[in-house]
Design an enzyme around this catalytic site. Structure first.
Site, PDB file in Angstrom:
ATOM      1  N   GLY A   7       0.832  -1.201   0.000  1.00  0.00           N
ATOM      2  CA  GLY A   7       0.000   0.000   0.000  1.00  0.00           C
ATOM      3  C   GLY A   7       0.861   1.242   0.000  1.00  0.00           C
ATOM      4  O   GLY A   7       1.471   1.581   1.020  1.00  0.00           O
ATOM      5  N   LEU A   8       0.914   1.921  -1.144  1.00  0.00           N
ATOM      6  CA  LEU A   8       1.839   3.042  -1.320  1.00  0.00           C
ATOM      7  C   LEU A   8       1.089   4.325  -1.661  1.00  0.00           C
ATOM      8  O   LEU A   8       1.418   5.023  -2.617  1.00  0.00           O
ATOM      9  CB  LEU A   8       2.863   2.710  -2.401  1.00  0.00           C
ATOM     10  CG  LEU A   8       3.721   1.480  -2.129  1.00  0.00           C
ATOM     11  CD1 LEU A   8       4.536   1.115  -3.356  1.00  0.00           C
ATOM     12  CD2 LEU A   8       4.631   1.693  -0.918  1.00  0.00           C
ATOM     13  N   ARG A  10      -0.494   8.136  -0.096  1.00  0.00           N
ATOM     14  CA  ARG A  10       0.235   9.316   0.383  1.00  0.00           C
ATOM     15  C   ARG A  10       1.141   8.981   1.569  1.00  0.00           C
ATOM     16  O   ARG A  10       2.290   9.428   1.633  1.00  0.00           O
ATOM     17  CB  ARG A  10      -0.745  10.420   0.769  1.00  0.00           C
ATOM     18  CG  ARG A  10      -1.433  11.076  -0.418  1.00  0.00           C
ATOM     19  CD  ARG A  10      -2.185  12.330   0.013  1.00  0.00           C
ATOM     20  NE  ARG A  10      -3.207  12.041   1.000  1.00  0.00           N
ATOM     21  CZ  ARG A  10      -4.461  11.705   0.703  1.00  0.00           C
ATOM     22  NH1 ARG A  10      -4.827  11.593  -0.562  1.00  0.00           N
ATOM     23  NH2 ARG A  10      -5.345  11.461   1.648  1.00  0.00           N
ATOM     24  N   MET A  11       0.630   8.212   2.519  1.00  0.00           N
ATOM     25  CA  MET A  11       1.417   7.884   3.708  1.00  0.00           C
ATOM     26  C   MET A  11       2.402   6.755   3.421  1.00  0.00           C
ATOM     27  O   MET A  11       3.605   6.867   3.694  1.00  0.00           O
ATOM     28  CB  MET A  11       0.486   7.497   4.855  1.00  0.00           C
ATOM     29  CG  MET A  11      -0.342   8.642   5.403  1.00  0.00           C
ATOM     30  SD  MET A  11       0.576   9.738   6.500  1.00  0.00           S
ATOM     31  CE  MET A  11       0.489   8.807   8.018  1.00  0.00           C
ATOM     32  N   GLY A 124       0.954  12.976   8.324  1.00  0.00           N
ATOM     33  CA  GLY A 124       0.427  13.403   7.036  1.00  0.00           C
ATOM     34  C   GLY A 124       1.496  13.504   5.963  1.00  0.00           C
ATOM     35  O   GLY A 124       2.505  12.788   5.977  1.00  0.00           O
ATOM     36  N   HIS A 177      -6.189  10.312  19.600  1.00  0.00           N
ATOM     37  CA  HIS A 177      -5.426  11.410  18.986  1.00  0.00           C
ATOM     38  C   HIS A 177      -6.257  12.112  17.919  1.00  0.00           C
ATOM     39  O   HIS A 177      -6.341  13.344  17.863  1.00  0.00           O
ATOM     40  CB  HIS A 177      -4.143  10.826  18.390  1.00  0.00           C
ATOM     41  CG  HIS A 177      -3.400  11.708  17.435  1.00  0.00           C
ATOM     42  ND1 HIS A 177      -3.812  11.925  16.131  1.00  0.00           N
ATOM     43  CD2 HIS A 177      -2.253  12.415  17.579  1.00  0.00           C
ATOM     44  CE1 HIS A 177      -2.962  12.735  15.525  1.00  0.00           C
ATOM     45  NE2 HIS A 177      -2.001  13.036  16.378  1.00  0.00           N
ATOM     46  N   GLU A 181      -7.872  15.841  17.587  1.00  0.00           N
ATOM     47  CA  GLU A 181      -7.620  16.625  16.374  1.00  0.00           C
ATOM     48  C   GLU A 181      -8.926  17.212  15.823  1.00  0.00           C
ATOM     49  O   GLU A 181      -8.972  18.385  15.430  1.00  0.00           O
ATOM     50  CB  GLU A 181      -6.952  15.728  15.350  1.00  0.00           C
ATOM     51  CG  GLU A 181      -6.643  16.349  14.011  1.00  0.00           C
ATOM     52  CD  GLU A 181      -6.087  15.314  13.055  1.00  0.00           C
ATOM     53  OE1 GLU A 181      -6.776  15.000  12.063  1.00  0.00           O
ATOM     54  OE2 GLU A 181      -4.984  14.801  13.304  1.00  0.00           O
TER      55      GLU A 181
END
Length: 302
Positions: A7-8, A10-11, A124, A177, A181
């Protein structure tokens, strides 16, 4: 080479790039092969065409790190990997996930003597340059195996990563978390809306955001980001007032109900996101019609 990422997005893609910059060579698999090839060429990694190829390329005992959307995509990947992994391998879910799903998966893999860890990752698109904040749950053995990768992914070898406890604790901490946010973002949004709409003062909200970044008790990374985009465009006229929710806020609200612990700020922030998604439209129409019914007030036609 013992470590692979599936899994590539954005993160996941940027995590692979950061590991490459730290001199760690890994195997990569993405549903779109061109993405795997591009990142592998850039970072010095090995691109694989299938999960089977990725598993075969890794030296046992392996570490396979998933960076896939929560739900079906992750469940399908775990099911596909289960017959490919051997006793002593470690499977990590590093994307957003519900901590109870982690506990269920860990029990399933334990029957085959495959270790499991759950990692909540924050940072992010800026994580590539600044490092990621990683909170992960799992056994002490899993934590020891993951340590060199945590040290490379985090802002420094000694900061920004924590073994939070048993399986499920990493994603639980990340869930809370993200709930926090939601509340912080909502508070900033409401405050700047009050200032932007105040008649007579003609407030420069971009300048105010920049002002608050220095010495104010509300200074934060969220404020830094807000100051950046408000300096370029404080009207935001080109933006639709729609805010998605990834699921973390929902899980946090459900947890507060299960525990009986009040979390009004986080829960209301989630409700406001639902409102932007058109899910308050019918209720608003009901309110308008009731007001018309008892008071004869006009309704605004669509």
């Amino acid at each position: 080479m013992e470590f692979g990422i599936i899994g590539l997005g954005r993160m996941g893609g940027n995590m692979a790039r950061r590991l490459g910059r730290k001199g760690i060579r890994i195997a990569l698999y993405n549903r779109s092969r061109d993405v795997s090839d591009a990142i592998a060429a850039e970072a010095g990694h090995l691109a694989c065409g299938t999960p089977e190829e990725l598993v075969a390329a890794l030296q046992a005992p392996r570490i396979v790190w998933l960076m896939l959307p929560a739900g079906k995509a992750t469940e399908d990947a775990v099911s596909a990997l289960l017959p490919l992994l051997d006793a002593g391998d470690l499977l990590v879910d590093g994307a957003n996930a519900y901590y109870k799903d982690d506990q269920r998966r860990a029990a399933l893999l334990a029957d085959r003597q495959i270790d499991y860890a759950d990692a909540g990752v924050s940072g992010g698109v800026w994580g590539l340059e600044n490092g990621y904040c990683i909170m992960f749950g799992g056994s002490d053995v899993a934590a020891a195996r993951l340590k060199p990768y945590m040290e490379a992914l985090a802002p420094s070898p000694t900061t920004g990563w924590l073994h939070t406890g048993p399986v499920g604790s990493g994603h639980f901490v990340k869930m809370v978390h993200n709930g926090i946010e939601y509340g912080m973002m909502q508070a900033f949004a409401e405050g700047f809306a009050l200032m932007k709409n105040k008649p007579g003062f003609d407030l420069d909200v971009g300048a105010i955001a920049e002002l608050w970044r220095h010495g104010s008790v509300v200074r934060s990374w969220l404020l830094d980001l807000s100051a950046d985009f408000l300096a370029q465009d404080s009207t935001l006229d080109a933006i639709e007032p729609f805010v998605a929710d990834s699921g973390e806020g929902r899980w946090t609200a459900l947890e507060s109900i299960e525990q009986g612990v009040p979390t009004p700020v986080m829960s209301l922030a989630l409700m406001m996101r639902f409102a932007t998604q058109g899910k308050n439209d019918y209720a608003a129409k009901m309110l308008a019609k009731m007001r018309q019914g008892f008071g004869g007030h006009a309704v605004k036609e669509a």
